[in-house]
Motif scaffolding. Structure first.
Motif, mmCIF file in Angstrom:
data_model
loop_
_atom_site.group_PDB
_atom_site.id
_atom_site.type_symbol
_atom_site.label_atom_id
_atom_site.label_comp_id
_atom_site.label_asym_id
_atom_site.label_seq_id
_atom_site.Cartn_x
_atom_site.Cartn_y
_atom_site.Cartn_z
ATOM 1 N N LEU A 44 35.580 61.349 50.503
ATOM 2 C CA LEU A 44 35.364 60.397 51.339
ATOM 3 C C LEU A 44 36.772 59.838 51.527
ATOM 4 O O LEU A 44 36.795 58.524 52.166
ATOM 5 C CB LEU A 44 34.639 59.347 50.746
ATOM 6 N N GLY A 45 37.854 60.413 51.425
ATOM 7 C CA GLY A 45 39.229 59.571 51.859
ATOM 8 C C GLY A 45 39.466 58.547 50.751
ATOM 9 O O GLY A 45 39.137 59.011 49.565
ATOM 10 N N LEU A 46 39.998 57.722 51.555
ATOM 11 C CA LEU A 46 40.265 56.306 50.630
ATOM 12 C C LEU A 46 39.030 55.577 50.194
ATOM 13 O O LEU A 46 38.601 54.912 51.448
ATOM 14 C CB LEU A 46 41.436 55.578 51.326
ATOM 15 N N SER A 47 38.478 55.526 49.129
ATOM 16 C CA SER A 47 37.263 54.858 49.055
ATOM 17 C C SER A 47 37.273 53.709 47.907
ATOM 18 O O SER A 47 37.948 53.869 46.923
ATOM 19 C CB SER A 47 36.332 55.978 48.290
ATOM 20 N N LEU A 48 36.813 52.646 48.552
ATOM 21 C CA LEU A 48 36.918 51.381 47.649
ATOM 22 C C LEU A 48 35.573 51.220 47.079
ATOM 23 O O LEU A 48 34.319 51.426 47.585
ATOM 24 C CB LEU A 48 36.915 50.053 48.435
ATOM 25 N N GLY A 49 35.329 51.387 45.568
ATOM 26 C CA GLY A 49 34.276 51.531 45.093
ATOM 27 C C GLY A 49 33.642 50.185 44.558
ATOM 28 O O GLY A 49 34.326 48.978 44.431
ATOM 29 N N HIS A 54 34.034 43.899 39.863
ATOM 30 C CA HIS A 54 32.617 44.399 40.413
ATOM 31 C C HIS A 54 33.132 45.542 41.440
ATOM 32 O O HIS A 54 32.289 46.426 41.915
ATOM 33 C CB HIS A 54 31.932 43.617 40.722
ATOM 34 N N ILE A 55 34.467 45.261 42.115
ATOM 35 C CA ILE A 55 35.074 46.458 42.799
ATOM 36 C C ILE A 55 36.141 47.030 42.249
ATOM 37 O O ILE A 55 36.875 46.594 41.317
ATOM 38 C CB ILE A 55 35.290 45.976 44.227
ATOM 39 N N PHE A 56 36.431 48.341 42.582
ATOM 40 C CA PHE A 56 37.457 49.212 42.037
ATOM 41 C C PHE A 56 38.158 50.157 43.114
ATOM 42 O O PHE A 56 37.539 50.665 43.961
ATOM 43 C CB PHE A 56 36.844 49.754 40.777
ATOM 44 N N THR A 115 32.102 52.406 48.766
ATOM 45 C CA THR A 115 31.178 53.503 48.221
ATOM 46 C C THR A 115 30.430 52.661 47.159
ATOM 47 O O THR A 115 31.160 52.253 46.109
ATOM 48 C CB THR A 115 31.772 54.597 47.745
ATOM 49 N N PHE A 116 29.301 52.639 47.085
ATOM 50 C CA PHE A 116 28.344 52.044 45.823
ATOM 51 C C PHE A 116 28.294 53.104 44.932
ATOM 52 O O PHE A 116 27.645 54.285 45.009
ATOM 53 C CB PHE A 116 27.093 51.566 46.479
ATOM 54 N N SER A 117 28.999 52.884 43.659
ATOM 55 C CA SER A 117 28.721 53.920 42.847
ATOM 56 C C SER A 117 29.426 53.295 41.495
ATOM 57 O O SER A 117 28.912 52.355 41.356
ATOM 58 C CB SER A 117 29.760 55.060 42.969
ATOM 59 N N GLY A 118 29.966 53.787 40.528
ATOM 60 C CA GLY A 118 30.581 53.377 39.339
ATOM 61 C C GLY A 118 29.679 53.554 37.929
ATOM 62 O O GLY A 118 29.615 54.917 37.586
ATOM 63 N N SER A 119 29.299 52.716 37.247
ATOM 64 C CA SER A 119 29.037 52.926 35.939
ATOM 65 C C SER A 119 27.338 53.121 35.948
ATOM 66 O O SER A 119 26.894 52.918 34.647
ATOM 67 C CB SER A 119 29.322 51.870 34.821
ATOM 68 N N GLY A 120 26.735 53.468 36.642
ATOM 69 C CA GLY A 120 25.278 53.418 36.823
ATOM 70 C C GLY A 120 24.517 53.555 38.011
ATOM 71 O O GLY A 120 25.143 54.043 38.925
ATOM 72 N N GLU A 121 23.321 53.265 38.163
ATOM 73 C CA GLU A 121 22.559 53.693 39.271
ATOM 74 C C GLU A 121 22.441 52.535 40.413
ATOM 75 O O GLU A 121 21.873 51.375 39.857
ATOM 76 C CB GLU A 121 21.155 53.926 39.027
ATOM 77 N N ALA A 160 32.190 37.686 46.736
ATOM 78 C CA ALA A 160 33.652 36.992 47.002
ATOM 79 C C ALA A 160 34.913 38.108 46.787
ATOM 80 O O ALA A 160 35.805 37.851 47.337
ATOM 81 C CB ALA A 160 33.920 35.909 45.837
ATOM 82 N N GLU A 161 34.542 38.756 45.885
ATOM 83 C CA GLU A 161 35.589 40.129 45.683
ATOM 84 C C GLU A 161 35.725 40.752 46.852
ATOM 85 O O GLU A 161 37.027 40.996 47.251
ATOM 86 C CB GLU A 161 35.371 40.874 44.454
ATOM 87 N N LEU A 162 34.716 41.402 47.528
ATOM 88 C CA LEU A 162 34.850 42.066 48.996
ATOM 89 C C LEU A 162 35.504 41.110 49.913
ATOM 90 O O LEU A 162 36.411 41.877 50.604
ATOM 91 C CB LEU A 162 33.479 42.512 49.282
ATOM 92 N N THR A 163 35.487 39.834 49.839
ATOM 93 C CA THR A 163 35.988 39.372 51.099
ATOM 94 C C THR A 163 37.325 38.863 50.613
ATOM 95 O O THR A 163 38.063 39.150 51.636
ATOM 96 C CB THR A 163 35.225 37.477 50.920
ATOM 97 N N HIS A 164 37.785 38.781 49.396
ATOM 98 C CA HIS A 164 39.044 38.759 49.057
ATOM 99 C C HIS A 164 39.882 39.809 49.385
ATOM 100 O O HIS A 164 41.170 39.942 49.827
ATOM 101 C CB HIS A 164 39.270 38.358 47.606
ATOM 102 N N TYR A 165 39.194 41.018 48.922
ATOM 103 C CA TYR A 165 39.566 42.337 49.173
ATOM 104 C C TYR A 165 40.069 42.731 50.776
ATOM 105 O O TYR A 165 41.164 42.900 51.046
ATOM 106 C CB TYR A 165 39.075 43.573 48.692
#
Length: 316
Positions: A15-20, A5-7, A75-81, A59-64
């Motif tokens: 935005l510079g270095l952006s975690l999606g 769920h994150i990329f 950044t909240f983005s990706g494959s939809g709204e 959990a994914e954000l915590t691990h990252y």
């Protein structure tokens, strides 16, 4: 840990270095924009629900956060709204509690900003980047192909209301397609509405990758200069493409393939796009793409800007 769920993070032109963070299933949206680089909308909806589990995203954000350097933005983005997720406010709160110095951005098509709950969910974001491509109902339907219940006048009112109360920065994006939404009279009306919204920036964009509809033509620099002049709003800028970055350290073929597949699953890319976004050697990428084509994992589409690669979609 494999992230679903994150990329990224990837270098972003804005935005510079952006975690999606992707909070919906591919491709779930309130619009089916003809230019969307993620492809046609397969779930056209206004229903807010938990499309992906909140606990998994957390959990994914915590691990990252515990295993990587901080990005410039989440950044909240990706494959939809992203505002279709009722958890977006809770996840923003979690990020702010866990990493208060990281800025949070939300890319949205603005269609749900008429909902006071959605506006409240976005209040703790540092940057909200809504889009507004058309202000005339006929043009809105042609370029954005909205869900049936969406009314452009209600969208504009919601955007104005949000802009009036939001304490962070608001950058408004306008996507221009020649012959579709660049008529002088409509741009003049759009300009008046933009001046009412009063965003910190107005960003003009156009086609850079293959859209959901074939045959679309991007606006030229001259086209966008003309649009900027007619809109006549403060802080108008034409968004530039990401420049190539220096090559990164050697990585395994397996890791390179995983990075590429994750990226082009969300949006088609040229080799140059992948070189810039993933900080990889261009020569190695060209070899990899040829192999992925031969293995029927990837297909290529020739467009005006070059050869774009995308994952092969399974038949419905």
């Amino acid at each position: 840990m494999r992230y679903n769920h994150i990329f990224g993070p990837v270098p972003s032109r804005r935005l510079g270095l952006s975690l999606g963070v992707d909070l919906v299933c591919h491709k779930t949206c309130t619009l089916d924009c003809i230019y969307c680089e993620c492809g046609p909308t397969t779930n056209l909806t206004l229903k807010r629900k938990e499309y992906v589990p909140f606990d998994e995203v957390k959990a994914e954000l915590t691990h990252y956060f515990e295993n990587h350097p901080d990005p410039d933005y989440v950044t909240f983005s990706g494959s939809g709204e992203p505002t279709l997720s009722p958890d977006i406010g809770r996840i923003i709160d979690f990020i702010k509690e866990k990493k208060p110095k990281i800025r949070v951005a939300v890319l949205t098509n603005a269609t749900l900003l008429s909902d006071p709950v959605v506006r409240k969910d976005l209040n703790r974001a540092d940057l909200v980047m809504p889009s507004l491509d058309a202000v005339i109902p006929e043009t809105f339907k042609k370029i954005n192909r909205p869900a049936e219940q969406i009314d452009i006048h209600k969208v504009i009112d919601g955007l104005k209301t949000f802009a009036g109360s939001f304490q962070g920065e608001l950058w408004l994006e306008v996507f221009i397609l020649p012959g579709i939404n660049d008529a002088k009279e409509e741009l003049e009306t759009l300009g008046a509405i933009i001046r009412d919204i009063n965003p910190a920036r107005v960003q003009l964009n156009t086609l850079d990758r293959p859209g959901a509809v074939a045959g679309l033509k991007p606006a030229s620099k001259q086209d966008l200069d003309r649009v900027a002049e007619i809109i006549h709003a403060a802080n108008v800028e034409i968004i530039a493409r990401v420049k190539n970055l220096s090559s990164g350290d050697h990585i395994s073929d397996e890791k390179m393939e995983a990075m590429v597949m994750e990226t082009i699953h969300r949006r088609p890319c040229t080799v140059d796009d992948l070189t810039a976004a993933l900080n990889l050697e261009k020569g190695n990428l060209e070899i990899l793409m040829k192999r992925l084509i031969l293995e029927d994992k990837v297909e290529s589409v020739q467009q005006e800007r070059g050869l774009f690669y995308q994952t092969i979609k399974e038949p419905l």
